[in-house]
Enzyme design. Structure first.
Site, PDB file in Angstrom:
ATOM      1  NE  ARG A  88      -0.847   0.263   5.006  1.00 60.96           N
ATOM      2  CZ  ARG A  88      -1.862   0.713   5.976  1.00 60.96           C
ATOM      3  NH1 ARG A  88      -2.735   0.262   6.403  1.00 60.96           N
ATOM      4  NH2 ARG A  88      -0.918   0.308   6.876  1.00 60.96           N
ATOM      5  CB  THR A  91      -3.197   7.643  -1.891  1.00 60.05           C
ATOM      6  OG1 THR A  91      -1.731   6.019  -2.152  1.00 60.05           O
ATOM      7  CG2 THR A  91      -1.727   8.748  -2.567  1.00 60.05           C
ATOM      8  CG  ASP A 151       5.101  -3.646   9.342  1.00 58.31           C
ATOM      9  OD1 ASP A 151       4.986  -4.483   8.812  1.00 58.31           O
ATOM     10  OD2 ASP A 151       4.807  -3.045   8.581  1.00 58.31           O
ATOM     11  CG  ASP A 154       8.281  -3.941   9.492  1.00 54.71           C
ATOM     12  OD1 ASP A 154       8.254  -4.085   8.751  1.00 54.71           O
ATOM     13  OD2 ASP A 154       7.924  -2.170   9.983  1.00 54.71           O
TER      14      ASP A 154
END
Ligand code: URA
Length: 211
Positions: A103, A107, A201, A204
């Site tokens: 992504r 935006t 995340d 991660d």
């Protein structure tokens, strides 16, 4: 579109350890694999099968086999890769395709940067692996892509979902043959579109922060 939140003490326990910020990557990877195997058990309830005649040491009998073509499993790179082992453990004869999506952090739009899938998915049952259903943008694009190639139905296996993302998917895919199987529907998204309480995340936590 149907949503199934799997309610099971083993799922809840493993998810709690995943959420803990002190859980190190190796443990996080192992638990993700185990959790996906539990979710996959629920997610494959409608997998297409046919009767097959076999011989036991005692007699002939009729058992169950997957119909051909076998299910296609599609992890969304990168974090979905951490879910692949847990899925293929349960469905070892499944074929595996890959979809690389990311992504744009400004935006929040999903972009496809890699694809390795059969050109024709006519009649195929597809299982998409993506740990975090946040805004729903990535899964929406992935599901549309798979239906455009002819998939008959798509089941998405996720660790966590945000109500906002589910709502967004529902408004676009209400009539589609899509099932979302998730370990927990969390409270909300924060201003950076992270799931709250979430687990951070997922890529991660699985693989460390690669520059
Ligand atoms: N992707 C993640 O890895 N975590 C979130 O909370 C949202 C999207």
């Amino acid at each position: 579109m149907r949503v199934l939140e799997v309610d099971h003490p083993l799922v809840a326990h493993k998810l709690t350890v995943l959420r803990d910020r002190n859980t190190p990557s190796p443990v996080f990877r192992q638990l993700t694999e185990e959790l996906v195997t539990l979710l996959a058990y629920e997610a494959t309830r409608e997998v297409r099968t046919e009767p097959v005649e076999i011989e036991t040491p005692v007699t002939r009998t009729v058992g169950t086999a997957f119909t051909k073509p076998t299910p296609l499993v599609v992890p969304i790179l990168r974090a979905g890769l951490g879910m692949l082992e847990g899925m293929t453990k349960l469905v070892p004869t499944a074929e595996v395709g890959f979809l690389g999506m990311a992504r744009n952090e400004e935006t929040l739009e999903a972009i496809t940067y890699a694809e390795r899938l059969p050109a024709d998915l006519t009649g195929r049952q597809v299982f998409v692996l993506d740990p975090m259903l946040a805004t729903g943008g990535t899964l929406r694009e992935a599901v549309k892509f798979l239906f455009a190639r002819g998939a008959s139905d798509v089941t998405c296996i996720c660790l966590l979902a945000a109500p906002e993302g589910l709502q967004a998917l529902q408004s676009e895919l209400a009539e589609a043959n899509v099932t979302i199987v998730v370990a927990s529907i969390d409270e909300r998204l924060n201003e950076k579109a992270y799931i709250v309480p979430g687990l951070g995340d997922a890529g991660d936590r699985l693989y460390g922060v690669a520059g």
